[in-house]
Each structure stands twice: as C-alpha cells, then as structure tokens.
Scaffold this active site. Structure first.
Site, PDB file in Angstrom:
ATOM      1  N   SER A 235      -5.803  -4.387  -7.515  1.00  0.00           N
ATOM      2  CA  SER A 235      -4.616  -4.579  -7.579  1.00  0.00           C
ATOM      3  C   SER A 235      -3.610  -5.355  -9.060  1.00  0.00           C
ATOM      4  O   SER A 235      -3.631  -5.035  -9.365  1.00  0.00           O
ATOM      5  CB  SER A 235      -4.179  -5.719  -5.732  1.00  0.00           C
ATOM      6  OG  SER A 235      -2.448  -4.819  -5.765  1.00  0.00           O
ATOM      7  N   ASP A 361      -1.947   6.125  -2.274  1.00  0.00           N
ATOM      8  CA  ASP A 361      -1.644   4.326  -2.427  1.00  0.00           C
ATOM      9  C   ASP A 361      -0.024   4.175  -2.122  1.00  0.00           C
ATOM     10  O   ASP A 361       0.670   4.523  -2.915  1.00  0.00           O
ATOM     11  CB  ASP A 361      -2.549   3.976  -3.397  1.00  0.00           C
ATOM     12  CG  ASP A 361      -2.132   2.420  -3.387  1.00  0.00           C
ATOM     13  OD1 ASP A 361      -1.342   1.750  -2.320  1.00  0.00           O
ATOM     14  OD2 ASP A 361      -2.816   2.008  -3.927  1.00  0.00           O
ATOM     15  N   HIS A 390      -4.067   1.566   0.303  1.00  0.00           N
ATOM     16  CA  HIS A 390      -4.122   0.354  -0.730  1.00  0.00           C
ATOM     17  C   HIS A 390      -5.287  -0.638  -0.405  1.00  0.00           C
ATOM     18  O   HIS A 390      -5.333  -1.480  -0.033  1.00  0.00           O
ATOM     19  CB  HIS A 390      -2.851  -0.787  -0.572  1.00  0.00           C
ATOM     20  CG  HIS A 390      -2.397  -1.233  -2.447  1.00  0.00           C
ATOM     21  ND1 HIS A 390      -2.941  -0.604  -3.674  1.00  0.00           N
ATOM     22  CD2 HIS A 390      -2.723  -2.943  -2.209  1.00  0.00           C
ATOM     23  CE1 HIS A 390      -2.517  -2.123  -4.104  1.00  0.00           C
ATOM     24  NE2 HIS A 390      -2.561  -2.897  -3.461  1.00  0.00           N
TER      25      HIS A 390
END
Length: 598
Positions: A235, A361, A390
């Site tokens: 991320s 996502d 995600h």
C-alpha cells in the site's frame, strides 16, 4: 345478481388492484423486499459470486505487463507458476469490499513473536525494526539470536507496511511468516510513531518519506554486508519503496523488490476515494485511523500542526491539510500528493521489481496505474488480477492464505537463484530529482561571477532532497560559491595567459566539453598590458556600475534594455534642457536656427 355485477363494473380499476393486493400473503411481500435488497447489496458490494459460478469457479488468469526485451521476465517471472496460473477468490469472500474488511477484522494471521531492534536516525528519530529469524520458525538451535550474525549470508527481506499499519497487521504477519519459512530472515521497518514507539523528533512519516527507508537499508548493509537484501512494500509502503528505488536508481543495496497494491498517483487516488458512497466510507475509515495515530502523539501534533483541524477532519485530505502539509512542510495538499507520488519515479527504477495490484481494489484505483511507464522499464513486471480487493487476495475454501504472499515468495526465491539480481553500482554525482523539479534546473550550466569570470558547473550533487525549498536553495548557492572560489584561486595562481573555460552539454546522454575563452572572442591570443594610473582610477570608479550591469545581463538581456529605456524616458525632462544649453553652440551648425529658437 345483476345488481352485484353492475357494482363491480362501476368500480375503479385502481380500487380492484387495491383489493387484489390485500389478497397476496404478507410473506410474499417480504420475499420481494428481501430480493430487491440483495440485488442492491450485490451491486453495492460488487459481489461476483454468480460470475464465478457461471465460470465454473476456475478463476481468472493473471494479466502481466512487461517490456518485450525484459530479461527479468524471461529469466525470473516466466518461471513463477503463480504468475502464470489462475487466481480464484474464496467463494464466500467474492467481493473486494468483503475481502478487505475480512482482512482487517480477522485476517487469520499466523502466531509468532518478533525480536525488536531500535534504530536511531541522524535527526533524532526512532524506528522500530521487528525481526523474525528463519531459525525461530524452523525451531533450530540458534533461534535465540535476536538479529542475524555479522557474517550471516542468509538473505534479508525488508518489509515496509502500509498507512497506519505496523508489524502486527494481519497481512504483514502472513508475509513475514511465509518468508521466514522459506529460510530467510525478515525485518519489518515500522514507520515513525507506529509499533508502540514514540516520535522523538520533529519529523513525521508520510506517503513520500523515503529517508527512513534509505537509512535503514544503509544500516542493514553496514551491519550484515554478506547478506542479500530484498524489499517488499505494501500500500503506502509500496509507494514509498518504488519512490525510493526511483530516486536512488543504481545506487541501492536491494537486489530485488516487490510492490503490493501501490496507490501510484496520490492525486488521482484522492479524487477516486470521494467518487462513490462506498469509497467515501473507506475515506472516513482511513481518516479515523490517522486521527488515532495523531492522538498517540498529540503533544507533537499540537505543537507542529493544527490540532483542532485534525480533530475536525472528515477526510484524508482534511488530515493532510491540517497535519501533513504543516509537518512536511508542503504548500498545498495537491503539492504534497504530486511530490509523493511514485508514478513519476517508475522510469528510473534499476532493480528487478514485481508489482501486484487488483483491478477491483476499492482504495487504490487502477486509473492511477502507470501502465506505459512499467512497460517501458525492462526491470519491471506488472501483475494485475481481476479480483483481490486491497491487500487481501484470499484463496482456498477456508481463506487461510493470501495469493500475493505466495507470488512474492516465488518471485524472490527464483530471483535469488538467477543471475539477474541487482548489484549496487556507485553512481558519482548522483542527483535525486524531485517530481516538482525539471532536469533543466539541475545543470549543466555556466556561472558568471561579479568579476566577469566564467566557470562551468556540471551535474554536481548540490543538496539532498528536502521538503524545505529554502534550505535547498541555500545549499545550492553555497556549493556554487565553493566552485567559483576554487576557480578564482586556480586563476590567480596561473600566469596571465588566456584561460580556458569548459562548457558542458549532456545532450543525447553524451558529455561534450568545449574550450571557451571568456576574455576575447577572436582566435588570436589576447594581449594583456599593464594598466596606467588613469585607467586604474577609471576602473575603480566604473567597477560598481559594471557589476550592476553584469548582474542585470545575467538575468535577461530584455530586462536590461527595458530598464535602460525606462531610465532614459524618466530622466529626459530634467536632462533634456541641460543637454541643449550645454551643446547649443555646436548644434547651431547642425540644426536650423528656427528650430533652436523654439
């Protein structure tokens, strides 16, 4: 009989429908409402169970993007079965939102304990390094060691967590345990202020803060020079990792890296996360997490940021406005997003890099993925799955494993046994370009001193990238003054012959040096004569004026002529009559007498 039939005929059609509606059982209405609700939920949560069912639960193939001449794909990625197979989501988690929520609330991480090491940065900051040794997982006799030995050759994987995540996050523990089972040592580099560590300096981490990662990597290489270093970012940690790799280029100790679910372009992500209701829910959840992080360090944020604004923040953008921009510092939130986005650094990545993202996502949109840049770089292989959420990518009927963890393990293990690992090449005069700067600002250029000397300045590293532009300008100015002073000292020691200046050009990737004479423009050597006393006095008087003119000419010739025009026009009403009185006799022979009488 006839009267009843006439009554029904005279009744309104709507009245008949109303009476018929009461004849339908209430349970049928409840079933209809439930069906409509399920359809809306199916669409809102983007569930794809029916599609998977019609597809026979075979999953979807992995879409790979790479350069046609990429040795990393031919020698590494092509040998990874996970990248050439099919990914099937856990059937009862057939939604990116359900997967993402399940990962954060449950996750089913493996159980183990870290060994903590405290790393102090040069600015007084504190970073928690959490180690998991391969011996601790395998149960070997040496599992009592907290960190690797000095001469240990076991590969080390550096993990960079995501936003407000630390080493205890479920997805981080899945990855760490898997790599330790591989026989490698793993260290999680927690962000400042996370992992139970207080902030001990005025520097906070953000989406583009690469200094801590750079210092940790240098520290690990210095402590364990025999160990091969790999990196995995997730991320926001993936954004930091890719940005760092692009900034340092060849000058990094990492032999390979993997970026999972990177946001790539923060400005596009900011627009995306407010587009739909479900995205706004994620925005709110992330804001609450950032506010919780700020509350842990309220003393520091109250002094350096707008604490009231932080408490009132409803969006991540609001938090960045009241906190990140003030502690960064950045002029605006958009400036911070542009400066911190890793998409502008993809082209300069020089290590084998595997990027994994899910097209569904819900946090990091696929609209921000730099497809063309990744395809143009021979060191990058981009793997995109149709589903995954995600950082989730659950697979198996029990959802006890993450697909991307298996892909990372396979890619790094194949890379480690291949000849395509990156070897650090020390690049001299390496310049870290900021996305807010252009290469034309970095030189090469020519410096003209106040005395009229010309000195060439090439691609020297003027200063490290800092957030404060004023400090960078000062550092550049000091470096340029040092170069000019060195040139002066050399020129004073040399005999009074024609000096040579070097003009450097880097057009087309080539360095071209041209000898130039800053004193005369003719091909003949200049003859210098000793100035007389009268000439020396004139030089002393005209020196300040020459310096002013030279400074103006260094800015722009157009500005100098414009200034001269303004000076003449403003002083002519006063100097014009004095000019005619002084030269009236000489003008009689030139101008008509009638014009002079006027």
């Amino acid at each position: 009989m006839q009267s009843s039939n006439s009554t029904e005929i005279n009744s309104s059609p709507y009245e008949l429908l109303y009476k018929a509606a009461f004849l339908i059982p209430i349970s049928h209405y409840l079933l209809a409402v439930l069906f409509i609700f399920l359809v809306l939920i199916y669409d809102f949560l983007e569930i794809h169970f029916i599609q998977d069912l019609l597809n026979g639960f075979r999953g979807d193939s992995i879409c790979l993007t790479y350069n046609s001449c990429s040795e990393i794909y031919e020698g590494v990625a092509s040998k990874c079965q996970s990248l050439h197979g099919r990914y099937l989501v856990t059937p009862w988690l057939s939604s990116p939102h359900i997967q993402t929520a399940f990962l954060n609330f449950f996750g089913r991480p493996p159980v183990f304990s870290y060994k903590r090491q405290i790393f102090l940065t040069s600015d007084g900051g504190t970073v928690a390094l959490d180690w998991l040794m391969s011996s601790a997982v395998s149960g070997g006799a040496s599992h009592t060691n907290n960190v690797p030995l000095k001469d240990d050759t076991t590969p080390i994987v550096v993990v960079v967590p995501g936003l407000t995540s630390d080493s205890h996050s479920a997805y981080i523990k899945h990855l760490v345990f898997k790599m330790a089972k591989r026989g490698w040592n793993v260290v999680v580099s927690n962000h400042r202020g996370l992992g139970g560590i207080s902030i001990t300096s005025d520097c906070f981490y953000n989406a583009g803060w690469t200094d801590d990662l750079r210092r940790v990597v240098d520290h690990l290489h210095q402590e364990y020079p025999q160990a091969t270093l790999f990196a995995v970012g997730t991320s926001i940690g993936a954004n930091v990792l890719v940005k760092y790799l692009g900034e340092d280029g060849e000058n990094t100790y990492f032999a390979g890296a993997v970026a999972i679910c990177s946001p790539w372009d923060l400005l596009i992500g900011d627009r995306f996360i407010t587009r739909k209701l479900v995205q706004r829910l994620y925005d709110r959840v992330l804001t609450i997490g950032l506010q919780g992080y700020a509350k842990l360090h309220q003393t520091m944020y109250s002094r350096l940021a707008d604490w009231e604004g932080i408490q009132k923040s409803r969006r991540v953008r609001d938090f960045d406005n009241y906190a990140t921009c003030l502690t960064g510092p950045f002029e605006t939130v958009d400036t911070y997003y542009r400066h911190s986005s890793s998409s502008t650094f993809v082209g300069t990545v020089s290590v084998p890099l595997l990027c994994i993202s899910a097209l569904d996502d819900p946090v990091c949109t696929r609209e921000a993925i730099p497809w063309d840049e990744c395809r143009a770089n021979k060191n990058i292989v981009f793997a995109a799955t149709r589903h995954g959420g995600h950082l989730a990518f659950f697979e198996g009927i029990t959802a006890n494993r993450l697909w991307w963890v298996k892909a990372v393990d396979e890619f790094l293990s194949v890379l480690y046994t291949s000849p395509y690992m990156h070897r650090r090449k020390k690049v001299q005069n390496h310049i870290q370009h900021s996305p807010l700067e252009t290469s034309i600002d970095q030189g090469p250029y020519v410096t003209v001193t106040e005395e009229g000397m010309v000195s060439a300045v090439g691609n020297e590293q003027l200063s490290p990238i800092v957030n404060d532009s004023d400090n960078q300008v000062i550092a550049e100015r000091e470096t340029r003054e040092t170069i000019v002073d060195a040139y002066k000292s050399e020129r004073d020691d040399e005999p009074p012959t024609k000096p040579e200046g070097t003009l450097v050009s880097n057009r087309g990737g080539r360095i071209i040096k041209v000898k130039a004479d800053p004193i005369c423009e003719t091909s003949e050597p200049c003859k210098q004569e000793a100035p007389s006393d009268h000439d020396a006095k004139l030089l002393d008087i005209s020196a300040p004026l020459k310096r002013c003119i030279q400074q103006l000419s260094r800015r722009s010739k157009t500005s100098m002529w414009l200034l001269a025009y303004i000076a003449v026009m403003t002083t002519w009403p006063m100097l014009g009559p004095a000019f005619f009185l002084l030269f009236k006799r000489k003008l009689k022979s030139v101008l008509p007498s009638a014009w002079l009488k006027k």
